[in-house]
Design a protein around this motif. Structure first.
Motif, short mmCIF file in Angstrom:
data_model
loop_
_atom_site.label_atom_id
_atom_site.label_comp_id
_atom_site.label_asym_id
_atom_site.label_seq_id
_atom_site.Cartn_x
_atom_site.Cartn_y
_atom_site.Cartn_z
N THR A 171 3.84 3.45 -12.69
CA THR A 171 4.69 3.45 -11.50
C THR A 171 6.16 3.44 -11.90
O THR A 171 6.98 4.16 -11.30
CB THR A 171 4.37 2.23 -10.62
OG1 THR A 171 2.97 2.18 -10.36
CG2 THR A 171 5.11 2.30 -9.30
N SER B 28 4.71 -1.95 -8.02
CA SER B 28 3.81 -1.69 -9.15
C SER B 28 2.61 -0.83 -8.78
O SER B 28 1.59 -0.84 -9.46
CB SER B 28 3.35 -3.02 -9.75
OG SER B 28 4.45 -3.69 -10.35
N SER B 29 2.72 -0.06 -7.71
CA SER B 29 1.66 0.89 -7.36
C SER B 29 2.27 2.05 -6.59
O SER B 29 3.35 1.92 -5.98
CB SER B 29 0.57 0.23 -6.53
OG SER B 29 1.04 -0.03 -5.21
N SER C 166 4.20 -2.13 -13.73
CA SER C 166 3.28 -1.02 -14.03
C SER C 166 4.04 0.10 -14.73
O SER C 166 4.99 0.66 -14.17
CB SER C 166 2.65 -0.49 -12.74
OG SER C 166 2.08 0.79 -12.94
N CYS D 38 -0.26 -5.28 -16.68
CA CYS D 38 -0.34 -3.85 -16.40
C CYS D 38 -1.40 -3.55 -15.34
O CYS D 38 -1.39 -2.48 -14.72
CB CYS D 38 -0.65 -3.07 -17.68
SG CYS D 38 -2.29 -3.41 -18.39
N ASP D 39 -2.35 -4.48 -15.15
CA ASP D 39 -3.42 -4.37 -14.16
C ASP D 39 -4.39 -3.21 -14.41
O ASP D 39 -5.07 -2.75 -13.48
CB ASP D 39 -2.86 -4.29 -12.74
CG ASP D 39 -2.51 -5.68 -12.19
OD1 ASP D 39 -3.13 -6.66 -12.63
OD2 ASP D 39 -1.62 -5.77 -11.33
N TYR D 40 -4.48 -2.75 -15.65
CA TYR D 40 -5.53 -1.79 -15.97
C TYR D 40 -6.91 -2.42 -15.80
O TYR D 40 -7.91 -1.72 -15.66
CB TYR D 40 -5.38 -1.29 -17.40
CG TYR D 40 -4.17 -0.42 -17.65
CD1 TYR D 40 -3.82 0.59 -16.76
CD2 TYR D 40 -3.38 -0.60 -18.77
CE1 TYR D 40 -2.71 1.38 -16.98
CE2 TYR D 40 -2.27 0.19 -19.01
CZ TYR D 40 -1.94 1.18 -18.10
OH TYR D 40 -0.84 1.96 -18.33
#
Length: 343
Positions: free
Chosen positions: A148, A109-110, A145, A262-264
């Motif tokens: 990604t 996810s990155s 993500s 989503c980790d925004y």
């Protein structure tokens, strides 16, 4: 059950798969019985992971004498080749097989994680060696993500993409799913029931039936759950007016309190793993208590450092009340520990 071609893998799999997280919560005998019931009903795509506790072992016991026609999928969270190779060998032993049809890189996810996997000494090198040796058939990836996942779908390196997709988490329709179709990457719909937070299977799976080239993999804990889902998939496909109204009600209600991971919201100035805490309810439903407490103890402690700055909420594209939800979920965790006698 109807079959779906899983992208460029060419694998033909059941239109609904089996997600192997929840069987960790069961006794071994009950877990084996659930997997076997899924197979009896025509489920041929069975997904698990190295990190799913007892899941691989239990699936291995369930498929003894029933291997023919099944498409097994598992995953490793390793980014380096050496660890990835160890995980793969363990997956093969636990499942009791010499070949796994689809092996996936778990939760990439990155960009940093992607670069580790594809770089020198990375997991992709070992995955390709295992593929050449016949230990795995195809190479896939899972992610939370969108950015990604989109990049990886375009990369040409992966044959399948697993990503959250349901009638609330429908953002993949904008770009990710079209890209997967364009590049013939098989799309596996993770969390079709919102990780256990959506409870109306009829609405969830009727909605998904309008995308017949995608393969949802609900986590199954009880035989009755897969029996209900199979009946829905074999029944009328059209959502009724009352069902559409209920779907809209749920979207309105949950859409404002539904973390997509989503980790925004990151980075948090205090180093709090926000999306992990935000998904407490889903983890409680899917994991056995011992695993839950081991996994969530540190994130809950980290939540105590919250300075109430609100930076996370200013970055959230879904306008979630993050601080309020984190406090609620910490309380939910404490209540679960108390209920288990471990307060």
């Amino acid at each position: 059950m109807r079959k779906v071609r899983l992208g460029k893998t060419g694998l033909m799999v059941s239109e609904v798969g089996f997600g192997g997280i929840p069987i960790q919560r069961l006794s071994e005998d009950d877990a084996v019985a659930v997997v076997r019931r899924c197979i009896e009903l025509g489920v041929t795509f069975i997904d698990t992971a190295y990190g799913y506790g007892t899941s691989e072992e239990r699936i291995g016991k369930a498929i003894q004498g029933r291997r023919e026609g099944l498409v097994l999928a598992s995953k490793s969270p390793a980014r380096d080749g050496a660890t990835f190779g160890q995980h793969l060998e363990q997956s093969l032993r636990r499942l009791g097989v010499e070949h796994i049809e689809l092996y996936q890189f778990h939760n990439v996810s990155s960009r940093e994680q992607f670069d580790q996997i594809v770089g020198p000494g990375g997991a992709l090198e070992v995955a390709r060696e295992a593929q050449a040796a016949g230990k795995i058939g195809h190479i896939g990836v899972t992610s939370h993500s969108r950015e990604t996942a989109t990049m990886m779908a375009e990369s040409g390196l992966f044959e399948t993409m697993m990503f959250p997709f349901n009638f609330i988490t429908d953002e993949p329709l904008e770009r990710l799913i079209p890209l997967c179709r364009q590049h013939d990457v098989g799309f596996i719909a993770m969390k079709p029931m919102g990780g256990g937070l959506l409870e109306n299977a009829t609405i969830a799976f009727k909605w998904l039936r309008q995308y017949p080239d995608l393969v949802p993999i609900p986590g199954i804990e009880k035989a009755a759950e897969i029996e209900e889902i199979v009946a829905i998939m074999e029944g009328p496909a059209e959502l009724t007016a009352p069902e559409r109204a209920e779907m809209q009600r749920l979207a309105d209600e949950l859409g404002t309190r539904f973390c997509r991971r989503c980790d925004y919201c990151q980075p948090c100035p205090e180093g709090i793993p926000i999306s992990t805490l935000m998904n407490m309810g889903s983890f409680i439903k899917r994991f056995p208590p011992a695993r839950l407490f081991a996994m969530m103890e540190e994130p809950v402690r980290a939540a105590e450092r919250c300075a109430d700055c609100g930076e996370c909420e200013s970055r959230c594209p879904y306008d979630l009340p993050i601080r309020e939800m984190m406090r609620e979920n910490v309380a939910l965790y404490a209540a679960r520990r108390a209920q288990s006698g471990q307060a």
